[in-house]
Structure formats: C-alpha cells, structure tokens
Design a protein around this motif. Structure first.
Motif, PDB file in Angstrom:
ATOM      1  N   LEU A 136      43.918  31.174 -29.978  1.00  0.00           N
ATOM      2  CA  LEU A 136      43.929  32.632 -30.121  1.00  0.00           C
ATOM      3  C   LEU A 136      42.531  33.158 -30.447  1.00  0.00           C
ATOM      4  O   LEU A 136      41.848  32.623 -31.307  1.00  0.00           O
ATOM      5  CB  LEU A 136      44.911  33.024 -31.232  1.00  0.00           C
ATOM      6  CG  LEU A 136      45.498  34.422 -31.183  1.00  0.00           C
ATOM      7  CD1 LEU A 136      46.311  34.620 -29.915  1.00  0.00           C
ATOM      8  CD2 LEU A 136      46.368  34.671 -32.384  1.00  0.00           C
ATOM      9  N   ASN A 137      42.123  34.188 -29.714  1.00  0.00           N
ATOM     10  CA  ASN A 137      40.860  34.867 -29.987  1.00  0.00           C
ATOM     11  C   ASN A 137      41.083  36.374 -29.918  1.00  0.00           C
ATOM     12  O   ASN A 137      42.190  36.831 -29.652  1.00  0.00           O
ATOM     13  CB  ASN A 137      39.760  34.399 -29.023  1.00  0.00           C
ATOM     14  CG  ASN A 137      40.111  34.665 -27.576  1.00  0.00           C
ATOM     15  OD1 ASN A 137      40.730  35.656 -27.244  1.00  0.00           O
ATOM     16  ND2 ASN A 137      39.716  33.754 -26.697  1.00  0.00           N
ATOM     17  N   ASP A 138      40.042  37.145 -30.160  1.00  0.00           N
ATOM     18  CA  ASP A 138      40.171  38.598 -30.209  1.00  0.00           C
ATOM     19  C   ASP A 138      40.708  39.188 -28.905  1.00  0.00           C
ATOM     20  O   ASP A 138      41.469  40.146 -28.922  1.00  0.00           O
ATOM     21  CB  ASP A 138      38.828  39.243 -30.541  1.00  0.00           C
ATOM     22  CG  ASP A 138      38.346  38.868 -31.931  1.00  0.00           C
ATOM     23  OD1 ASP A 138      39.204  38.525 -32.769  1.00  0.00           O
ATOM     24  OD2 ASP A 138      37.126  38.912 -32.176  1.00  0.00           O
ATOM     25  N   ALA A 139      40.328  38.626 -27.779  1.00  0.00           N
ATOM     26  CA  ALA A 139      40.777  39.144 -26.486  1.00  0.00           C
ATOM     27  C   ALA A 139      42.272  38.910 -26.264  1.00  0.00           C
ATOM     28  O   ALA A 139      42.898  39.596 -25.465  1.00  0.00           O
ATOM     29  CB  ALA A 139      39.989  38.494 -25.354  1.00  0.00           C
ATOM     30  N   MET A 140      42.838  37.951 -26.994  1.00  0.00           N
ATOM     31  CA  MET A 140      44.247  37.606 -26.801  1.00  0.00           C
ATOM     32  C   MET A 140      45.161  38.230 -27.851  1.00  0.00           C
ATOM     33  O   MET A 140      46.345  37.912 -27.909  1.00  0.00           O
ATOM     34  CB  MET A 140      44.402  36.083 -26.828  1.00  0.00           C
ATOM     35  CG  MET A 140      43.716  35.390 -25.675  1.00  0.00           C
ATOM     36  SD  MET A 140      43.526  33.604 -25.897  1.00  0.00           S
ATOM     37  CE  MET A 140      45.177  33.058 -26.164  1.00  0.00           C
ATOM     38  N   SER A 141      44.637  39.113 -28.696  1.00  0.00           N
ATOM     39  CA  SER A 141      45.462  39.734 -29.731  1.00  0.00           C
ATOM     40  C   SER A 141      46.616  40.492 -29.096  1.00  0.00           C
ATOM     41  O   SER A 141      46.434  41.205 -28.116  1.00  0.00           O
ATOM     42  CB  SER A 141      44.630  40.683 -30.584  1.00  0.00           C
ATOM     43  OG  SER A 141      45.411  41.197 -31.636  1.00  0.00           O
ATOM     44  N   GLY A 142      47.793  40.313 -29.630  1.00  0.00           N
ATOM     45  CA  GLY A 142      48.993  40.940 -29.071  1.00  0.00           C
ATOM     46  C   GLY A 142      49.680  40.075 -28.036  1.00  0.00           C
ATOM     47  O   GLY A 142      50.655  40.497 -27.406  1.00  0.00           O
ATOM     48  N   LEU A 143      49.184  38.846 -27.846  1.00  0.00           N
ATOM     49  CA  LEU A 143      49.737  37.916 -26.862  1.00  0.00           C
ATOM     50  C   LEU A 143      51.243  37.768 -27.045  1.00  0.00           C
ATOM     51  O   LEU A 143      51.730  37.626 -28.156  1.00  0.00           O
ATOM     52  CB  LEU A 143      49.058  36.547 -27.009  1.00  0.00           C
ATOM     53  CG  LEU A 143      49.520  35.437 -26.072  1.00  0.00           C
ATOM     54  CD1 LEU A 143      49.130  35.750 -24.635  1.00  0.00           C
ATOM     55  CD2 LEU A 143      48.912  34.111 -26.502  1.00  0.00           C
ATOM     56  N   ARG A 144      51.981  37.827 -25.934  1.00  0.00           N
ATOM     57  CA  ARG A 144      53.437  37.677 -25.969  1.00  0.00           C
ATOM     58  C   ARG A 144      53.810  36.392 -25.223  1.00  0.00           C
ATOM     59  O   ARG A 144      53.425  36.204 -24.067  1.00  0.00           O
ATOM     60  CB  ARG A 144      54.113  38.871 -25.303  1.00  0.00           C
ATOM     61  CG  ARG A 144      53.985  40.141 -26.116  1.00  0.00           C
ATOM     62  CD  ARG A 144      54.824  41.272 -25.545  1.00  0.00           C
ATOM     63  NE  ARG A 144      54.442  41.666 -24.209  1.00  0.00           N
ATOM     64  CZ  ARG A 144      53.527  42.606 -23.933  1.00  0.00           C
ATOM     65  NH1 ARG A 144      52.912  43.226 -24.905  1.00  0.00           N
ATOM     66  NH2 ARG A 144      53.255  42.923 -22.704  1.00  0.00           N
ATOM     67  N   VAL A 145      54.524  35.523 -25.933  1.00  0.00           N
ATOM     68  CA  VAL A 145      54.974  34.263 -25.327  1.00  0.00           C
ATOM     69  C   VAL A 145      56.461  34.084 -25.575  1.00  0.00           C
ATOM     70  O   VAL A 145      57.010  34.627 -26.534  1.00  0.00           O
ATOM     71  CB  VAL A 145      54.203  33.042 -25.888  1.00  0.00           C
ATOM     72  CG1 VAL A 145      52.723  33.111 -25.566  1.00  0.00           C
ATOM     73  CG2 VAL A 145      54.415  32.868 -27.362  1.00  0.00           C
ATOM     74  N   THR A 146      57.082  33.332 -24.683  1.00  0.00           N
ATOM     75  CA  THR A 146      58.496  32.959 -24.824  1.00  0.00           C
ATOM     76  C   THR A 146      58.555  31.442 -24.863  1.00  0.00           C
ATOM     77  O   THR A 146      57.953  30.774 -24.022  1.00  0.00           O
ATOM     78  CB  THR A 146      59.313  33.474 -23.633  1.00  0.00           C
ATOM     79  OG1 THR A 146      59.149  34.888 -23.530  1.00  0.00           O
ATOM     80  CG2 THR A 146      60.785  33.143 -23.777  1.00  0.00           C
ATOM     81  N   ILE A 147      59.256  30.909 -25.838  1.00  0.00           N
ATOM     82  CA  ILE A 147      59.407  29.450 -25.920  1.00  0.00           C
ATOM     83  C   ILE A 147      60.315  29.009 -24.776  1.00  0.00           C
ATOM     84  O   ILE A 147      61.422  29.523 -24.616  1.00  0.00           O
ATOM     85  CB  ILE A 147      59.975  29.032 -27.288  1.00  0.00           C
ATOM     86  CG1 ILE A 147      59.008  29.447 -28.396  1.00  0.00           C
ATOM     87  CG2 ILE A 147      60.226  27.525 -27.324  1.00  0.00           C
ATOM     88  CD1 ILE A 147      59.494  29.190 -29.784  1.00  0.00           C
ATOM     89  N   ALA A 148      59.818  28.081 -23.970  1.00  0.00           N
ATOM     90  CA  ALA A 148      60.555  27.630 -22.784  1.00  0.00           C
ATOM     91  C   ALA A 148      61.785  26.814 -23.188  1.00  0.00           C
ATOM     92  O   ALA A 148      61.814  26.216 -24.256  1.00  0.00           O
ATOM     93  CB  ALA A 148      59.634  26.781 -21.898  1.00  0.00           C
ATOM     94  N   PRO A 149      62.791  26.772 -22.303  1.00  0.00           N
ATOM     95  CA  PRO A 149      63.978  25.950 -22.591  1.00  0.00           C
ATOM     96  C   PRO A 149      63.602  24.481 -22.757  1.00  0.00           C
ATOM     97  O   PRO A 149      62.639  24.018 -22.171  1.00  0.00           O
ATOM     98  CB  PRO A 149      64.851  26.138 -21.350  1.00  0.00           C
ATOM     99  CG  PRO A 149      64.360  27.382 -20.703  1.00  0.00           C
ATOM    100  CD  PRO A 149      62.911  27.487 -21.048  1.00  0.00           C
ATOM    101  N   GLU A 150      64.357  23.795 -23.568  1.00  0.00           N
ATOM    102  CA  GLU A 150      64.084  22.383 -23.844  1.00  0.00           C
ATOM    103  C   GLU A 150      64.480  21.533 -22.653  1.00  0.00           C
ATOM    104  O   GLU A 150      65.509  21.758 -22.026  1.00  0.00           O
ATOM    105  CB  GLU A 150      64.873  21.962 -25.088  1.00  0.00           C
ATOM    106  CG  GLU A 150      64.358  20.731 -25.749  1.00  0.00           C
ATOM    107  CD  GLU A 150      65.000  20.513 -27.090  1.00  0.00           C
ATOM    108  OE1 GLU A 150      64.595  19.554 -27.754  1.00  0.00           O
ATOM    109  OE2 GLU A 150      65.914  21.261 -27.477  1.00  0.00           O
ATOM    110  N   ASP A 151      63.632  20.523 -22.334  1.00  0.00           N
ATOM    111  CA  ASP A 151      63.947  19.608 -21.227  1.00  0.00           C
ATOM    112  C   ASP A 151      64.921  18.552 -21.657  1.00  0.00           C
ATOM    113  O   ASP A 151      65.017  18.121 -22.734  1.00  0.00           O
ATOM    114  CB  ASP A 151      62.665  18.927 -20.737  1.00  0.00           C
ATOM    115  CG  ASP A 151      61.842  19.870 -19.861  1.00  0.00           C
ATOM    116  OD1 ASP A 151      62.433  20.713 -19.178  1.00  0.00           O
ATOM    117  OD2 ASP A 151      60.600  19.755 -19.892  1.00  0.00           O
TER     118      ASP A 151
END
Length: 151
Positions: A136-151
């Motif tokens: 994470l850096n300043d340009a990525m602030s507000g980053l939205r991620v979804t945890i992928a389904p488990e394999d």
C-alpha cells in the motif's frame, strides 16, 4: 496552526496515555506531551484506507500505514478468511484477492511468479492479485479488494 488543529492537539495532550508517557520522560513533561500529540496528529493525517469485502459479503474499512502489504493489513485486522500460509513470500496463492477495476492501473505490474501461482487457482479472473505482493502506498489509498473464494 489552524484553530481546529489546536483544539485537537489540546484534547490529545490531555489524554491520560500521553500524560503518563510524558511524566516518565526526563525532559519537560509538558513538552513531551506536545511532541507526542503532534505525532498522533501526523499519523492520523497519513493513514491510508483499504476497503475489504469478505467472502460472505461483509465490507470492512481498514486504516493502515503506507508500506504494509494488503495481506498484512487484512491479517492484522483479524480477518480469518485470509490464510496467507507462506507469510507473504509469494509461494502459495492463499492470499488471493480480486482488486476493483478502478484501481488496477495504480497497481504495480504482476511478476511471473505471481502469475504462475494465480494460474493454479480455479477462481482467477482478470483483476486477481496476490495480496502479499501489493504494498500500500499513497496512490493506492482507498483500494477496494474482495477476498477470492477458497480453492
């Protein structure tokens, strides 16, 4: 210093934790308290936001310092869905996340190792990444991620 910042600084200076730390100091206690309060204010200003959607759809807004990987932030927040078995060494794909398309251009390019590991996942999509490789850096602030389904 603006009035709002002064008011906040005063309230932080009055907190018991800062007063307690200040009295342990060998220098002037009031000066130490002011320095600690300023550090708190600066830290508050430079915290970055990470928005995580868990597998069951719960959305969590996390704050973190720059320089931590997305995997570390998620694990530090106590989200158990992020296994990260290798501890961030890019040797497993248990920290697989899906990044929001809006942020894809702000991310560093994917390494060959990361791509190969994601190829082994049955849930890979175009925006899939390993969270241990996203620092994470300043340009990525507000980053939205979804945890992928488990394999």
């Amino acid at each position: 210093m603006r009035d709002a910042e002064r008011t906040k600084l005063r309230s932080v200076c009055r907190s018991t934790a800062i007063r307690r730390r200040a009295t342990d100091s060998w220098i002037w206690p009031w000066r130490t308290a002011r320095l600690l309060a300023r550090r708190c204010l600066l830290k508050e200003k430079f915290m970055l936001e990470l928005v995580v959607r868990t597998r069951n759809g719960q959305v969590m807004h996390l704050e973190a310092e720059s320089g931590l990987s997305v995997m570390e932030i998620i694990r530090n927040a106590g989200i158990d869905e992020m296994l990260a078995l290798c501890g961030g060494c890019c040797s497993c794909a248990t920290c697989h996340v899906r990044v929001d398309e809006e942020f894809e251009s702000r991310l560093p390019s994917m390494s060959e190792d990361e791509s190969e590991l994601l190829n082994g996942s049955g849930h890979r999509i175009a925006t899939s990444r390993l969270s241990c490789q996203l620092v994470l850096n300043d340009a990525m602030s507000g980053l939205r991620v979804t945890i992928a389904p488990e394999d």
